[in-house]
Write an enzyme that holds these catalytic residues in place. Structure first.
Site, PDB file in Angstrom:
ATOM      1  N   ASP A   1       0.258 -66.049 -79.784  1.00  0.00           N
ATOM      2  CA  ASP A   1       0.683 -66.334 -78.231  1.00  0.00           C
ATOM      3  C   ASP A   1       0.804 -65.031 -77.702  1.00  0.00           C
ATOM      4  O   ASP A   1       1.169 -63.951 -78.105  1.00  0.00           O
ATOM      5  CB  ASP A   1       1.996 -67.110 -77.997  1.00  0.00           C
ATOM      6  CG  ASP A   1       2.079 -67.885 -76.903  1.00  0.00           C
ATOM      7  OD1 ASP A   1       1.928 -67.252 -75.759  1.00  0.00           O
ATOM      8  OD2 ASP A   1       2.149 -69.330 -76.857  1.00  0.00           O
TER       9      ASP A   1
ATOM     10  N   ASP B   1      -3.731 -61.980 -76.447  1.00  0.00           N
ATOM     11  CA  ASP B   1      -4.163 -62.515 -75.516  1.00  0.00           C
ATOM     12  C   ASP B   1      -5.741 -63.179 -76.314  1.00  0.00           C
ATOM     13  O   ASP B   1      -6.669 -62.657 -76.570  1.00  0.00           O
ATOM     14  CB  ASP B   1      -4.621 -61.646 -74.265  1.00  0.00           C
ATOM     15  CG  ASP B   1      -5.550 -62.437 -73.266  1.00  0.00           C
ATOM     16  OD1 ASP B   1      -5.828 -63.718 -73.386  1.00  0.00           O
ATOM     17  OD2 ASP B   1      -5.371 -62.012 -72.468  1.00  0.00           O
TER      18      ASP B   1
ATOM     19  N   ALA C   1      -4.774 -86.314 -71.593  1.00  0.00           N
ATOM     20  CA  ALA C   1      -5.061 -87.728 -70.878  1.00  0.00           C
ATOM     21  C   ALA C   1      -5.632 -87.387 -69.480  1.00  0.00           C
ATOM     22  O   ALA C   1      -6.025 -88.174 -69.119  1.00  0.00           O
ATOM     23  CB  ALA C   1      -3.498 -88.343 -70.774  1.00  0.00           C
TER      24      ALA C   1
ATOM     25  N   TYR D   1      -8.473 -78.669 -65.094  1.00  0.00           N
ATOM     26  CA  TYR D   1      -7.748 -78.623 -66.328  1.00  0.00           C
ATOM     27  C   TYR D   1      -8.292 -79.723 -67.208  1.00  0.00           C
ATOM     28  O   TYR D   1      -8.543 -79.424 -68.328  1.00  0.00           O
ATOM     29  CB  TYR D   1      -6.288 -78.925 -65.799  1.00  0.00           C
ATOM     30  CG  TYR D   1      -5.246 -79.037 -67.001  1.00  0.00           C
ATOM     31  CD1 TYR D   1      -5.161 -78.030 -67.874  1.00  0.00           C
ATOM     32  CD2 TYR D   1      -4.822 -80.355 -67.248  1.00  0.00           C
ATOM     33  CE1 TYR D   1      -4.187 -78.238 -69.076  1.00  0.00           C
ATOM     34  CE2 TYR D   1      -4.187 -80.619 -68.493  1.00  0.00           C
ATOM     35  CZ  TYR D   1      -3.889 -79.523 -69.333  1.00  0.00           C
ATOM     36  OH  TYR D   1      -3.014 -79.735 -70.580  1.00  0.00           O
TER      37      TYR D   1
ATOM     38  N   LYS E   1      17.266 -82.051 -62.169  1.00  0.00           N
ATOM     39  CA  LYS E   1      17.770 -82.619 -61.171  1.00  0.00           C
ATOM     40  C   LYS E   1      19.078 -83.622 -61.446  1.00  0.00           C
ATOM     41  O   LYS E   1      20.100 -83.466 -60.619  1.00  0.00           O
ATOM     42  CB  LYS E   1      16.874 -83.436 -60.267  1.00  0.00           C
ATOM     43  CG  LYS E   1      15.557 -82.557 -59.882  1.00  0.00           C
ATOM     44  CD  LYS E   1      14.601 -83.607 -59.062  1.00  0.00           C
ATOM     45  CE  LYS E   1      13.492 -82.501 -58.638  1.00  0.00           C
ATOM     46  NZ  LYS E   1      12.546 -83.360 -58.049  1.00  0.00           N
TER      47      LYS E   1
ATOM     48  N   ARG F   1       3.720 -93.422 -65.191  1.00  0.00           N
ATOM     49  CA  ARG F   1       3.436 -92.520 -66.449  1.00  0.00           C
ATOM     50  C   ARG F   1       4.127 -93.326 -67.743  1.00  0.00           C
ATOM     51  O   ARG F   1       4.981 -93.898 -67.628  1.00  0.00           O
ATOM     52  CB  ARG F   1       3.906 -91.326 -66.312  1.00  0.00           C
ATOM     53  CG  ARG F   1       3.395 -90.423 -65.170  1.00  0.00           C
ATOM     54  CD  ARG F   1       1.900 -89.994 -65.379  1.00  0.00           C
ATOM     55  NE  ARG F   1       1.445 -89.257 -64.176  1.00  0.00           N
ATOM     56  CZ  ARG F   1       1.070 -89.357 -63.118  1.00  0.00           C
ATOM     57  NH1 ARG F   1       1.076 -90.629 -62.834  1.00  0.00           N
ATOM     58  NH2 ARG F   1       0.786 -88.537 -62.192  1.00  0.00           N
TER      59      ARG F   1
END
Ligand code: NAD
Ligand code: GKE
Length: 372
Positions: free
Chosen positions: A60, A80, A146, A177, A229, A247
């Site tokens: 990573d 990278d 998805a 994406y 939240k 979703r």
């Protein structure tokens, strides 16, 4: 003949000269490379693979935020993976590759950073595949999304139908994406077709959530945002959009189980890896608040919304593996909530103003940093 010509390609040979010293792994275990190992799914997957007795190399460009590297790998490479030399280094001596590295996030990131996502993720996907082919990787897992599915199949929150694998084409994927993921899938399958020594496995993840994932800063997806939240909001519970968008969410343990089952199977085409338990964002907010023992009024505000309705159709994965994700949302989200609540509590104790966690932010558009 074709293969050996490619293996001795002068471009690769030149790059290989730059990799010193060569890595040799002295172990009888199956050697796996997990890319994106510091990330949410990569760290959980590496941990499980390590426990199961694989030799795990993690790669990573960032250090892990929520685990120590030795929890999920034997060897950690901070590199990278947009750079071919680093991909070649990472694949050396490896049997299986799980390629999970991607510049990604929820709606607050992927709708405001198309060029950066396009550049970074394309470079990772291309270089990782080619490096894996060069090093004769036997099995390669590509983490798709998805978001490859056509927008027109997801524009109705009233009549959302589960997305079947065959729906991806003709294509109209969501954002750069999703387009990159669809291209990544196709290219991966072509590699396996032309170089059959490299077997391909592909999963399309649907809304994976759980502990030790991004929960603040703008890249977090809605499960983490709602848990945050529910723990931090004082007067209202903010939701982007009208809250009728739908979703399905898949708990991390089901995801890791599915990835390993797919990798060990002999199915070489894309499979959905998600839950069929669909919920509207309004109902999801209420569920999380119920777990938190809160009852705040919902406040609908403007924000990046993505598609109107998305659900997984799990007929194919069930047929192919005799298994599908089964952990109920209420169970997984309770564990996730408790973990996020603890993170907030820990921050509060160090003097951080946690009242800002009642709001979600959108990540500003940034150029891809080539020297990152
Ligand atoms: P994550 O952001 O937590 O992990 C991705 C990791 O990739 C990060 O640690 C990041 O630092 C690393 N990375 C990015 N660019 C890199 C580079 N140039 N070199 C090296 N490492 C790099 O995301 P995640 O949720 O763990 O997702 C893992 C994979 O699954 C990704 O490919 C993602 O697109 C895919 N996916 C995830 C979901 C989901 O709901 N989480 C849904 C669909 C697809
Ligand atoms: N992130 C977030 N934060 N989303 C919110 C919030 C909030 O505070 N409030 C409401 N939402 C709404 C979003 O507007 C969107 O309609 C829905 O919740 C889900 O948002 P998300 O979790 O950020 O991302 P999506 O499911 O739309 O898309 C994600 O899909 C995955 C595949 O299933 C992508 O961002 C990728 O992470 C991934 O490929």
């Amino acid at each position: 003949e074709l293969q050996s010509q490619y293996i001795h390609h002068p471009y690769i040979a030149e790059i290989l000269k730059m990799i010193e010293p060569k890595r040799t792994l002295k172990t009888d275990k199956i050697k796996v490379l997990v890319t994106g190992a510091s990330g949410f799914i990569g760290s959980h997957l590496g941990k499980r693979l390590k426990k199961e007795g694989y030799y795990v190399v993690g790669a990573d460009w960032k250090s892990p935020e929520f685990m120590q590297p030795n929890e999920f790998c034997h060897e950690f490479l901070r590199i990278d993976l947009r750079v071919m030399k680093n991909c070649l280094q990472a694949c050396e001596g490896i049997d299986w590759v799980f390629n999970l590295a991607a510049d990604m996030g929820g709606m607050g990131f992927i709708q405001s950073n198309h060029s950066r996502i396009g550049y970074n993720n394309t470079m990772i996907s291309l270089n990782m595949l080619e490096a894996a082919r060069h090093h004769n990787i036997k099995r390669y897992f590509y983490s798709s999304s998805a978001c490859v599915y056509p927008l027109h199949a997801q524009d109705d929150s009233e009549n959302t139908i589960g997305l079947k694998e065959s729906d991806a084409w003709p294509a109209q994927p969501q954002d750069i994406y999703g387009l990159e993921k669809l291209y990544g899938e196709e290219l991966a399958m072509k590699y396996a077709e032309e170089f059959p020594q490299m077997q391909m496995r592909i999963a399309r993840f649907h809304g994976i959530y759980g502990e030790q994932g991004t929960w603040k800063g703008g890249r977090e997806k809605v499960p983490a945002a709602f848990c945050r939240k529910a723990a931090a909001a004082e007067s209202v519970f903010e939701i982007w959009g009208d809250g009728e968008q739908k979703r399905s969410f898949c708990y991390i343990d089901d995801c890791v189980e599915g990835v390993i089952r797919i990798m060990k199977s002999d199915y070489d085409k894309p499979l959905n890896l998600g839950s069929e338990e669909m919920i509207s964002m309004n109902d999801f907010a209420k569920l999380v608040m119920e777990i938190a023992g809160r009852n705040l009024p919902l406040k609908h505000i403007e924000g990046p919304e993505g598609v109107r309705g998305r659900n997984s159709d799990n007929s194919l994965i069930e047929e192919v593996l005799g298994w599908k994700p089964s952990i109920p949302l209420a169970i997984g989200i309770e564990k996730t909530y408790q973990w996020i609540k603890e993170q907030i509590k820990a921050e509060k104790q160090t003097g951080v103003n946690t009242s800002v966690y009642s709001e979600s932010t959108v990540v500003v558009t940034e150029a891809s940093d080539i020297n990152a």
